[in-house]
Design an enzyme around this catalytic site. Structure first.
Site, short mmCIF file in Angstrom:
data_model
loop_
_atom_site.label_atom_id
_atom_site.label_comp_id
_atom_site.label_asym_id
_atom_site.label_seq_id
_atom_site.Cartn_x
_atom_site.Cartn_y
_atom_site.Cartn_z
N LYS A 54 0.80 -1.15 0.11
CA LYS A 54 -0.07 0.23 0.02
C LYS A 54 0.98 1.14 0.04
CE LYS A 54 -3.96 -2.26 2.14
NZ LYS A 54 -4.51 -2.66 3.61
N GLN A 98 -4.58 -1.12 9.59
CA GLN A 98 -4.55 -2.48 9.02
C GLN A 98 -5.37 -3.29 10.03
OE1 GLN A 98 -3.48 -3.23 6.09
NE2 GLN A 98 -3.96 -5.54 6.21
N ASP A 121 -10.71 3.08 4.20
CA ASP A 121 -11.33 1.63 3.88
C ASP A 121 -12.87 1.62 4.00
OD1 ASP A 121 -9.47 -0.38 4.23
OD2 ASP A 121 -8.98 0.12 6.33
N1 GUN Z 1 -6.74 -6.52 6.41
C1 GUN Z 1 -7.05 -7.20 5.23
N2 GUN Z 1 -7.64 -6.49 4.10
C2 GUN Z 1 -7.84 -5.18 4.74
C3 GUN Z 1 -8.17 -4.11 4.19
O1 GUN Z 1 -8.85 -3.78 3.06
N3 GUN Z 1 -8.30 -3.00 5.13
C4 GUN Z 1 -7.80 -2.95 6.35
N4 GUN Z 1 -7.50 -1.93 6.99
N5 GUN Z 1 -7.35 -4.19 6.85
C5 GUN Z 1 -7.27 -5.15 6.24
#
Ligand code: GUN
Length: 295
Positions: A54, A98, A121
């Site tokens: 990311k 996350q 998100d």
């Molecule tokens: N963990 C797995 N996928 C995601 C996501 O799309 N966003 C976040 N914040 N954590 C994750």
């Protein structure tokens, strides 16, 4: 006929490029780059890989990223204090915490602490409610990416029978909302669904997000179905190595489906591209600027 393999990497690269091209106008208007704060708690190896990807992509798109790493022992109050500080920081447009968080932390409490305007998100209940009621808001990244891929292959979804397998807040439920908004007739199946094969047989579009390796068999699919596989399951090979497989038996689906996403290289890259788009959208909305038309 064999199914077209949907190139998620190419679609994602095109979206990241649209974001990258739109960043300078924002930077000129505001005198700063859009900023994404990523909070990573603990040592989960998969989370570290996701966050690294990311952050790298954010830089590719010409945006600023700020990484905050906290030990798995962090107190919930300290994590909430960090979120409050990021909410108050005007240079931060997007906040991503996350998941998963360590078990002693109440994830729901952390997610509602994020300013909904910075919730890239789309996990805050305010944004979930906005999606459910058709109001503008930040939409979760994985289902947004899936919808882009479905529309690229299937075009107008009006009246199409769409099946979503999996009812998570992150994928299944928002996916069903997006497909409903696109005028598909949506079925949301889950672990208690009685005859999954029967539902799959009727679906023009299948979005599999259930986390069970190859649970959806090729001979269940309706001929010419469009199949989007969100599953990322690590399974053992006979020689002791491992490989990633989706929720759909890919090789079986190839001769039946019209188009299918591979695992990996399908939905995954789209999730990150949509995160960057959400960050730029959040930056514009917070600044009272109209969203770039190209997004
Ligand atoms: N963990 C797995 N996928 C995601 C996501 O799309 N966003 C976040 N914040 N954590 C994750």
């Amino acid at each position: 006929m064999t199914a077209a393999i949907i190139d998620g990497k190419a679609h994602a690269a095109a979206l990241v490029d649209r974001v990258r091209v739109a960043v300078p106008a924002f930077a000129a208007a505001r005198g700063r780059m859009p900023g994404l704060a990523v909070v990573l708690v603990g040592d989960d190896p998969a989370s570290h890989v996701y966050v690294r990807n990311k952050l790298a992509r954010t830089a590719t798109a010409g945006m600023r990223s700020i990484e905050h790493r906290l030990p798995s022992s962090v107190a919930e109050a300290d994590l909430l204090a960090l979120v409050a500080a990021l909410n108050a920081d005007d240079a931060v447009d997007g906040i991503l915490v996350q998941l998963p968080l360590p078990p002693h932390i109440d994830s729901a409490k952390v997610l509602v602490a994020v300013d909904p305007g910075k919730d890239v998100d789309g996990f805050h209940p305010v944004n979930a409610g906005r999606l459910a009621t058709g109001l503008p808001g930040l939409v979760p990244c994985t289902p947004s990416g899936c919808l882009i891929l479905v529309k690229a292959v299937a075009g107008d979804l009006g009246g199409a029978d769409a099946l979503v397998v999996g009812r998570s807040n992150i994928v299944g439920k928002p996916m069903a909302a997006l497909l409903t908004a696109a005028s598909a007739t949506v079925t949301l199946a889950h672990s208690r669904t009685r005859d999954l094969a029967d539902h799959v047989r009727r679906a023009d579009v299948v979005v599999a997000a259930v986390g069970v390796p190859e649970v959806i068999r090729g001979d269940w699919l309706k001929p010419e179905a469009v199949v989007i596989d969100v599953g990322m399951n690590r399974v053992a090979n006979p020689d002791g190595t491992t490989r990633l497989v989706g929720d759909v038996a890919f090789a079986e689906a190839l001769p039946v489906a019209r188009a299918i996403t591979p695992v990996p290289g399908g939905v995954g890259p789209m999730t990150i591209a949509c995160l960057l788009r959400n960050t730029l959208l959040a930056a514009h909305a917070r600044a009272g600027l109209p969203a770039p038309v190209t997004l």
